[in-house]
Design a protein around this motif. Sequence first.
Motif, PDB file in Angstrom:
ATOM      1  N   GLU A  64     -27.253 -57.428  23.965  1.00  0.00           N
ATOM      2  CA  GLU A  64     -26.279 -57.051  22.960  1.00  0.00           C
ATOM      3  C   GLU A  64     -26.401 -55.558  22.724  1.00  0.00           C
ATOM      4  N   THR A  65     -25.287 -54.857  22.794  1.00  0.00           N
ATOM      5  CA  THR A  65     -25.309 -53.401  22.632  1.00  0.00           C
ATOM      6  C   THR A  65     -24.222 -52.964  21.674  1.00  0.00           C
ATOM      7  N   THR A  66     -24.371 -51.733  21.248  1.00  0.00           N
ATOM      8  CA  THR A  66     -23.318 -51.125  20.421  1.00  0.00           C
ATOM      9  C   THR A  66     -22.308 -50.477  21.353  1.00  0.00           C
ATOM     10  N   ASP A  67     -21.144 -50.182  20.829  1.00  0.00           N
ATOM     11  CA  ASP A  67     -20.109 -49.520  21.636  1.00  0.00           C
ATOM     12  C   ASP A  67     -20.572 -48.142  22.104  1.00  0.00           C
ATOM     13  N   GLU A  68     -21.293 -47.438  21.253  1.00  0.00           N
ATOM     14  CA  GLU A  68     -21.782 -46.099  21.605  1.00  0.00           C
ATOM     15  C   GLU A  68     -22.757 -46.169  22.782  1.00  0.00           C
ATOM     16  N   ALA A  70     -22.958 -48.602  25.038  1.00  0.00           N
ATOM     17  CA  ALA A  70     -22.211 -49.018  26.227  1.00  0.00           C
ATOM     18  C   ALA A  70     -21.453 -47.841  26.823  1.00  0.00           C
ATOM     19  N   SER A  71     -20.874 -47.009  25.987  1.00  0.00           N
ATOM     20  CA  SER A  71     -20.164 -45.822  26.463  1.00  0.00           C
ATOM     21  C   SER A  71     -21.125 -44.854  27.137  1.00  0.00           C
ATOM     22  N   ASN A  75     -20.832 -43.683  31.021  1.00  0.00           N
ATOM     23  CA  ASN A  75     -20.661 -42.272  31.371  1.00  0.00           C
ATOM     24  C   ASN A  75     -21.914 -41.650  31.980  1.00  0.00           C
ATOM     25  N   GLY A  76     -23.041 -42.297  31.824  1.00  0.00           N
ATOM     26  CA  GLY A  76     -24.278 -41.759  32.373  1.00  0.00           C
ATOM     27  C   GLY A  76     -24.958 -40.754  31.471  1.00  0.00           C
TER      28      GLY A  76
END
Length: 169
Positions: A64-68, A70-71, A75-76
């Motif tokens: 489970e991750t946050t959107d930040e 995951a982004s 993007n690396g």
Amino acid sequence: MSKSSKNFTEEEKAAIALKAASGQESKLQELAEEHGVSVEEIRNWMRETGVTAVNEDDDSVSIETTDEYASSVDNGVSLDAPDYRKIVFWTTFGSAVILLIIVSVFYVHSYTMSNISDRTSEESQFYNIQEIQQREAETLNNYGVVDPEEGIYRIPIDSAITEIVNESN
């Protein structure tokens, strides 16, 4: 460990949830009986602490991750928003300090040059005055020709005073 769910610490709840997650449904049942709590309460503790049941037959992993986050993974990089207020402050402050230093250097240079100029002019005037006094002293204390056509000659001042005194006697 105490038997009442009200008296369990967060560490104790986490330890029980971890034990429950490491076993099958039968292990969950045993832990509930051992500690005197319901199976549902242990499942709640597992949710609260983030412990999930491990199924040995299943090789998949769920994160489970946050959107930040995951982004950032997509993007690396971790995206950081620049703090424009700090950038503007430090740019303005740095520019003001550099400008102050430049103005100070100009004032010090100007002050130094004016002092050197004043000293040089004083020394040259003093030198000129000494030179003029020396030349005048030579003129007053030596014999010389002023105008040969008119017959005007120069004699030392001491001799002239002596002549004037002798003529008046």
